[in-house]
Design a protein around this motif. Structure first.
Motif, PDB file in Angstrom:
ATOM      1  N   GLY A 125     -81.154  -1.565  17.343  1.00 64.66           N
ATOM      2  CA  GLY A 125     -80.316  -2.291  18.261  1.00 64.66           C
ATOM      3  C   GLY A 125     -78.933  -2.270  18.704  1.00 64.66           C
ATOM      4  O   GLY A 125     -78.035  -0.706  18.436  1.00 64.66           O
ATOM      5  N   PRO A 126     -78.100  -3.268  18.015  1.00 68.06           N
ATOM      6  CA  PRO A 126     -76.786  -2.458  18.991  1.00 68.06           C
ATOM      7  C   PRO A 126     -75.545  -1.998  17.470  1.00 68.06           C
ATOM      8  O   PRO A 126     -74.922  -1.199  18.300  1.00 68.06           O
ATOM      9  CB  PRO A 126     -75.570  -5.128  18.560  1.00 68.06           C
ATOM     10  N   THR A 127     -76.500  -1.880  16.295  1.00 67.36           N
ATOM     11  CA  THR A 127     -75.832  -1.103  15.169  1.00 67.36           C
ATOM     12  C   THR A 127     -75.937   0.659  15.643  1.00 67.36           C
ATOM     13  O   THR A 127     -75.579   1.274  14.484  1.00 67.36           O
ATOM     14  CB  THR A 127     -76.323  -1.811  13.558  1.00 67.36           C
ATOM     15  N   ALA A 128     -77.254   1.061  15.438  1.00 65.17           N
ATOM     16  CA  ALA A 128     -77.659   2.016  16.412  1.00 65.17           C
ATOM     17  C   ALA A 128     -77.134   2.771  16.960  1.00 65.17           C
ATOM     18  O   ALA A 128     -76.188   3.766  15.771  1.00 65.17           O
ATOM     19  CB  ALA A 128     -78.548   1.926  16.766  1.00 65.17           C
ATOM     20  N   PRO A 129     -75.718   2.676  17.514  1.00 67.63           N
ATOM     21  CA  PRO A 129     -75.033   3.548  17.782  1.00 67.63           C
ATOM     22  C   PRO A 129     -73.675   3.976  16.671  1.00 67.63           C
ATOM     23  O   PRO A 129     -73.123   5.428  16.246  1.00 67.63           O
ATOM     24  CB  PRO A 129     -73.926   2.928  19.148  1.00 67.63           C
ATOM     25  N   LEU A 130     -72.855   3.064  16.114  1.00 68.12           N
ATOM     26  CA  LEU A 130     -72.092   3.327  15.990  1.00 68.12           C
ATOM     27  C   LEU A 130     -73.023   3.847  13.954  1.00 68.12           C
ATOM     28  O   LEU A 130     -71.748   4.650  13.558  1.00 68.12           O
ATOM     29  CB  LEU A 130     -71.955   1.423  15.209  1.00 68.12           C
ATOM     30  N   ARG A 131     -74.168   3.858  13.618  1.00 68.63           N
ATOM     31  CA  ARG A 131     -74.627   4.204  12.676  1.00 68.63           C
ATOM     32  C   ARG A 131     -74.666   5.817  12.820  1.00 68.63           C
ATOM     33  O   ARG A 131     -74.163   6.632  12.694  1.00 68.63           O
ATOM     34  CB  ARG A 131     -76.610   3.868  12.423  1.00 68.63           C
ATOM     35  N   ASP A 132     -74.948   5.650  13.700  1.00 71.20           N
ATOM     36  CA  ASP A 132     -75.134   7.546  15.073  1.00 71.20           C
ATOM     37  C   ASP A 132     -73.640   8.402  14.616  1.00 71.20           C
ATOM     38  O   ASP A 132     -73.279   9.262  14.754  1.00 71.20           O
ATOM     39  CB  ASP A 132     -75.176   7.428  15.921  1.00 71.20           C
ATOM     40  N   ALA A 133     -72.936   7.010  15.018  1.00 76.15           N
ATOM     41  CA  ALA A 133     -71.562   7.587  15.291  1.00 76.15           C
ATOM     42  C   ALA A 133     -71.013   8.154  13.807  1.00 76.15           C
ATOM     43  O   ALA A 133     -70.526   9.295  13.154  1.00 76.15           O
ATOM     44  CB  ALA A 133     -70.600   6.777  15.819  1.00 76.15           C
ATOM     45  N   THR A 134     -71.219   7.143  12.539  1.00 75.14           N
ATOM     46  CA  THR A 134     -70.614   7.442  11.283  1.00 75.14           C
ATOM     47  C   THR A 134     -71.747   8.665  10.780  1.00 75.14           C
ATOM     48  O   THR A 134     -70.383   9.840  10.005  1.00 75.14           O
ATOM     49  CB  THR A 134     -70.967   6.038  10.567  1.00 75.14           C
ATOM     50  N   GLU A 135     -73.223   9.260  10.561  1.00 74.68           N
ATOM     51  CA  GLU A 135     -74.019  10.119  10.491  1.00 74.68           C
ATOM     52  C   GLU A 135     -73.060  12.047  11.110  1.00 74.68           C
ATOM     53  O   GLU A 135     -72.567  12.404  10.104  1.00 74.68           O
ATOM     54  CB  GLU A 135     -74.376  10.338  11.092  1.00 74.68           C
ATOM     55  N   ALA A 136     -72.620  11.328  12.515  1.00 77.47           N
ATOM     56  CA  ALA A 136     -71.849  12.274  12.417  1.00 77.47           C
ATOM     57  C   ALA A 136     -70.707  12.991  12.558  1.00 77.47           C
ATOM     58  O   ALA A 136     -70.312  14.365  12.532  1.00 77.47           O
ATOM     59  CB  ALA A 136     -71.793  12.746  14.570  1.00 77.47           C
ATOM     60  N   MET A 137     -69.794  11.443  12.364  1.00 76.28           N
ATOM     61  CA  MET A 137     -68.017  11.952  11.868  1.00 76.28           C
ATOM     62  C   MET A 137     -68.304  12.559  10.189  1.00 76.28           C
ATOM     63  O   MET A 137     -67.909  13.423   9.941  1.00 76.28           O
ATOM     64  CB  MET A 137     -67.725  10.828  11.311  1.00 76.28           C
ATOM     65  N   VAL A 138     -69.068  11.912   9.562  1.00 74.68           N
ATOM     66  CA  VAL A 138     -69.631  12.855   8.252  1.00 74.68           C
ATOM     67  C   VAL A 138     -69.990  13.777   8.221  1.00 74.68           C
ATOM     68  O   VAL A 138     -69.605  14.593   7.131  1.00 74.68           O
ATOM     69  CB  VAL A 138     -70.582  11.270   7.189  1.00 74.68           C
ATOM     70  N   ALA A 139     -71.833  13.979   8.380  1.00 71.84           N
ATOM     71  CA  ALA A 139     -71.908  15.272   9.136  1.00 71.84           C
ATOM     72  C   ALA A 139     -70.861  17.043   9.327  1.00 71.84           C
ATOM     73  O   ALA A 139     -70.834  17.576   8.756  1.00 71.84           O
ATOM     74  CB  ALA A 139     -72.700  15.022   9.710  1.00 71.84           C
TER      75      ALA A 139
END
Length: 368
Positions: A125-139
C-alpha cells in the motif's frame, strides 16, 4: 639514559562500531556473539543500540563498550551514530533500520559501512514506496551488504548495492538447553498441561509472521481429544487482535508475551511450529533443531535450505496443511524421534560462531 631501546608501539587495534535496533529477529544474539569473538581477537568494539537491547543482551559483559542509541527520532539516532562513527575505523549495521541510521551517520565523514541484512520486511500500500526507497538508500550507501539468504543478496543487488554476498551466521548453541533439561518439566507444570502436547511458536506479533495461519490451524485440532496447547512467545502490535480471536473462538492457544525463558519453553515442547510467510535464517527453527524438537514450518525463504530433510515443511498460509502435519506428527512418536535426531545432525553442519567471526574479519580487512 638507561641504554634500553624505546619500545615501538604496536599497531593500533581496529575499532568497529556495531549498530543495531531492538535486537529482534536474532540480531541481538548475533551481535553479542560477534562482539565477543572480535574482542577475543583484539578488535575494539563499540555497540550502539537502545538501552533495552543492552539490558537484554549485555554486550558489555563480553568486553564491548556500550553506547545508547536514542529512541524515537532517526535524526537524533543518526547524530549519535555519527559522533561514534567519527572515532571508528568501520561501521557494521545490523538490519535495515540500523542501516538507515548508519547511512545518514556516515554521509559527512565517509567511513566503510558493512550491512548485515538479516530479515525481509515487505511493505504494502502507501508505505511500499518509502520502504523501497529506504532499502535503496541503505544498499547504495553500504560498502558491502551481507545477506542472510540468497534472496536477500539478490534484493540488495536490485536495490543498487555495489557488493552483496551471502554471509554465514552462526549463533550461540551453548545457550540453548537440551530437550531433557529439568526445567522443561517445570515449564509444562507452569502451563498446566498435564498430558496434553505442547506446541511452541516464537515470533514477533506483527503482520507477516503467520499467526493468523497458526490460529486457524489450532481451530482444526481444537475438538480432538486432549488437543495440543499452542504457546506463542513474542509480543507486538497484533497481540490484542490475536487475544480477541483466541477468546472468541475458544482456541487452545496461549499468548505468553516476551519471555526470557523461551529456550526453556522450547525444551519442553513436543513440536516447534513456524508459519511465517517469509523467514530468512529461521532463528526459531535453528534453536528447535539444535535442541532436537521436531519442527513443522512453512517452506518459504531460506527455510528449505536451512533444514533440508530434518523438518516437515508445508505450504505457507495453508492452515489445514499445517494442522494435518502437526496432528500427524503427534500420532507418530517414531517419526518425531527420527526428526529429533535428524535435526541435531543438521545443526552440526551449520556455521559455527568462530566461522562467522573469521568471515566477518576477512570482510573488515577489505575495507578498514
Amino acid at each position: 639514559m638507561s641504554g634500553i631501546p624505546a619500545q615501538s608501539p604496536g599497531p593500533r587495534p581496529l575499532h568497529v562500531l556495531q549498530l543495531l535496533g531492538s535486537g529482534g529477529a536474532g540480531t541481538g544474539d548475533h551481535v553479542r556473539s560477534l562482539a565477543a569473538g572480535l574482542v577475543a581477537r583484539g578488535v575494539k568494539v563499540t555497540v550502539c543500540a537502545p538501552a533495552t537491547a543492552e539490558r537484554h543482551y549485555r554486550f558489555a559483559d563480553v568486553g564491548a563498550r556500550f553506547a545508547e542509541l536514542p529512541a524515537g527520532s532517526r535524526t537524533r539516532a543518526a547524530w549519535r551514530a555519527h559522533t561514534l562513527a567519527a572515532r571508528a575505523d568501520l561501521v557494521h549495521a545490523h538490519g535495515l533500520r540500523a542501516g538507515a541510521v548508519a547511512a545518514l551517520a556516515t554521509r559527512a565523514r565517509p567511513v566503510p559501512l558493512v550491512l548485515t541484512w538479516h530479515v525481509r520486511r515487505d511493505a504494502y500500500g502507501p508505505t511500499a514506496p518509502l520502504r523501497d526507497a529506504t532499502e535503496a538508500m541503505v544498499a547504495r550507501a553500504s560498502s558491502v551488504v551481507l545477506g542472510a539468504t540468497t534472496d536477500l543478496v539478490d534484493r540488495a543487488r536490485r536495490r543498487g548495492a555495489r557488493d552483496a554476498r551471502l554471509a554465514p551466521v552462526g549463533l550461540p548453541g551453548s545457550r540453548t538447553p537440551s530437550a531433557d533439561a529439568p526445567g522443561s518439566r517445570s515449564a509444562r507444570r507452569e502451563l498446566g498441561l498435564g498430558e496434553s502436547p505442547l506446541l511452541l511458536a516464537t515470533a514477533t506479533l506483527e503482520p507477516g509472521q503467520g499467526h493468523e495461519t497458526l490460529l486457524s490451524a489450532a481451530g482444526h485440532w481444537r475438538d480432538r481429544g486432549a488437543p495440543p496447547l499452542l504457546a506463542l512467545v513474542g509480543d507486538g502490535p497484533l497481540r490484542t487482535d490475536l487475544e480477541r480471536r483466541v477468546t472468541r473462538e475458544q482456541l487452545p492457544v496461549r499468548l505468553l508475551g516476551d519471555r526470557r525463558d523461551g529456550r526453556r519453553l522450547l525444551a519442553a515442547a513436543d513440536i516447534a511450529v513456524s508459519a511465517g510467510g517469509w523467514d530468512g535464517r529461521g532463528l526459531a527453527a535453528q534453536e528447535a533443531l539444535r535442541v532436537g524438537v521436531p519442527l513443522v514450518a512453512a517452506g518459504v525463504g531460506g527455510m528449505p535450505r536451512l533444514v533440508g530433510d530434518a523438518a516437515v515443511l508445508v505450504p505457507a498460509a495453508e492452515p489445514r496443511a499445517l494442522a494435518d502435519a502437526v496432528t500427524g506428527l503427534l500420532a507418530d512418536p517414531d517419526r518425531r524421534a527420527a526428526l529429533s535426531a535428524a535435526g541435531r545432525s543438521r545443526a552440526e553442519s551449520w556455521p559455527t560462531e568462530d566461522h562467522t567471526v573469521a568471515h566477518v574479519l576477512s570482510v573488515y580487512d577489505e575495507f578498514a
